[in-house]
Enzyme design. Structure first.
Site, short mmCIF file in Angstrom:
data_model
loop_
_atom_site.label_atom_id
_atom_site.label_comp_id
_atom_site.label_asym_id
_atom_site.label_seq_id
_atom_site.Cartn_x
_atom_site.Cartn_y
_atom_site.Cartn_z
N GLU A 27 1.05 72.45 -42.32
CA GLU A 27 2.52 72.47 -42.48
C GLU A 27 3.20 71.80 -41.29
O GLU A 27 2.56 71.48 -40.28
CB GLU A 27 3.01 73.91 -42.62
CG GLU A 27 2.69 74.75 -41.38
CD GLU A 27 3.79 75.74 -41.05
OE1 GLU A 27 4.97 75.32 -41.04
OE2 GLU A 27 3.46 76.90 -40.80
N LYS A 161 3.50 86.84 -39.45
CA LYS A 161 3.95 86.83 -38.05
C LYS A 161 4.37 88.25 -37.65
O LYS A 161 4.99 88.97 -38.43
CB LYS A 161 5.10 85.85 -37.87
CG LYS A 161 4.59 84.42 -37.73
CD LYS A 161 5.67 83.47 -37.34
CE LYS A 161 6.56 83.13 -38.50
NZ LYS A 161 5.96 82.19 -39.45
N1 PSU Z 1 3.68 79.89 -38.24
C1 PSU Z 1 3.90 79.63 -36.94
N2 PSU Z 1 5.12 79.14 -36.59
C2 PSU Z 1 6.11 78.87 -37.54
C3 PSU Z 1 5.86 79.14 -38.91
C4 PSU Z 1 4.61 79.65 -39.21
O1 PSU Z 1 3.00 79.86 -36.09
O2 PSU Z 1 7.18 78.38 -37.18
C5 PSU Z 1 6.91 78.83 -39.98
C6 PSU Z 1 6.20 78.58 -41.32
O3 PSU Z 1 6.59 77.31 -41.76
C7 PSU Z 1 6.72 79.65 -42.26
C8 PSU Z 1 8.08 79.84 -41.72
O4 PSU Z 1 6.68 79.24 -43.61
O5 PSU Z 1 7.86 79.86 -40.30
C9 PSU Z 1 8.71 81.11 -42.26
O6 PSU Z 1 10.10 81.01 -42.21
P1 PSU Z 1 11.03 82.04 -43.00
O7 PSU Z 1 10.73 83.36 -42.36
O8 PSU Z 1 12.45 81.56 -42.75
O9 PSU Z 1 10.65 81.96 -44.44
#
Ligand code: PSU
Ligand code: MN
Length: 305
Positions: A27, A161
């Site tokens: 990603e 996370k």
């Molecule tokens: N994993 C990481 N750092 C990130 C992300 C994932 O170590 O920045 C990103 C991914 O792209 C994931 C996003 O899909 O954070 C989630 O964002 P949200 O909570 O707004 O859906």
């Protein structure tokens, strides 16, 4: 390069796909919104190199000037890593960025959509988005969870996370029929830390077993992806109780500042980086590399299925 009016497949990726060789999608929101320049670009380059060392082909996915890129050149990756105000693209706005000629990083959800289109079955990231703490009032639940339920791609992560509510995230994944498999452990990993208080729903110990499980789901006509939760290596973890204080502080500040929507995750990650004097970033990079290695092994096992 294989192209149509929307997609560019980078030549090494197109060749590997045509020959049935293992490919791992990566990603790019982690590049555009997850880590600061220049560490973001170094991390992305190192992760690609690691996947090649494992005998697979990396395909970093992003939108650049309205083109959906399946695999980036070094120059494209570097340009994206320094882009001013790139979009953070999920299912809701991936097509918007393409239609409007914009650039952006793809989240787990958008990367899964692109990987499926390209015929890539395995994808490595750091951590997925999930149910945020306080979601009972904010309704903040990542589109990553719905995507896992509908799009057949194996997502290799270090768990949700740790800024999220792990328990609620696991509940939603169970409801939506997404298998969550801890790799080589009985407990759910917690991103920067190897352990959480929650048992893992499923456990597998080899890449071959993960490939076999997904092949069996396909044979049964069961749609959707699965989430692999791969614990960060012990030498690189930060203890969960140490992280908990920093996460709570960052969380409180986000509320006070009224941070909402797409900005929540990038705000929390950036603030935790400051609160840990950069240690969270070192661990984040280590866990992405660890996930990339496992993803390459799964892709290799799938290619042999
Ligand atoms: N994993 C990481 N750092 C990130 C992300 C994932 O170590 O920045 C990103 C991914 O792209 C994931 C996003 O899909 O954070 C989630 O964002 P949200 O909570 O707004 O859906
Ligand atoms: Mn959100």
């Amino acid at each position: 390069m294989r192209s149509n009016n929307i997609i560019d497949v980078h030549a090494p990726v197109a060749e590997a796909l045509a020959k049935g060789r293992p490919v791992v999608a990566l990603e790019s929101t982690i590049i555009t919104h997850g880590m600061p320049w220049p560490r973001n670009n170094e991390m992305a380059g190192d992760v690609e190199a690691l996947i090649r060392e494992e005998g697979a082909v990396p395909a970093t996915i992003a939108v650049i000037d309205g083109r959906l890129k399946i695999g980036l050149s070094d120059q494209e990756r570097e340009k994206l890593a320094q882009a001013k105000d790139p979009m953070k693209l999920s299912r809701a706005d991936l097509a918007f960025a393409i239609a409007e000629g914009k650039s952006g990083g793809t989240t787990v959800a958008a990367t899964m959509i692109a990987a499926r289109m390209a015929g890539i079955a395995v994808f490595a990231t750091g951590g997925i988005g999930g149910v945020h703490k306080g979601a009972e009032t904010s309704f903040d639940i990542s589109a990553d969870l719905d995507e896992l339920a509908r799009t057949p791609v194996i997502v290799v992560s270090a768990g949700p996370k740790a800024i999220l509510d792990t328990e609620k995230t696991l509940e939603v994944l169970e409801t939506r029929g997404v298998p969550v498999i801890a790799y080589g452990t009985d407990t759910m990993p917690a991103f920067w830390s190897r352990n959480s208080p929650y048992p893992a729903p499923l456990r597998l110990d080899t890449a071959a077993a993960i490939a076999r499980f997904q092949a069996t789901r396909t044979a049964l006509g069961i749609d959707g992806g699965m989430l692999i939760a791969n614990p960060v290596p012990a030498e690189e973890e930060i203890a969960a109780d140490v992280m908990a204080g920093h996460i709570a502080t960052a969380q409180r500040e986000a509320e006070e500042k009224g941070v909402s929507g797409k900005d929540v995750t990038p705000f929390l990650l950036a603030r935790i980086l400051e609160l840990t004097d950069g240690a969270s970033l070192v661990t984040n990079i280590a866990l992405v590399k660890n996930n990339a290695r496992l993803a390459a092994r799964i892709a290799t096992a799938l290619a042999a299925e």
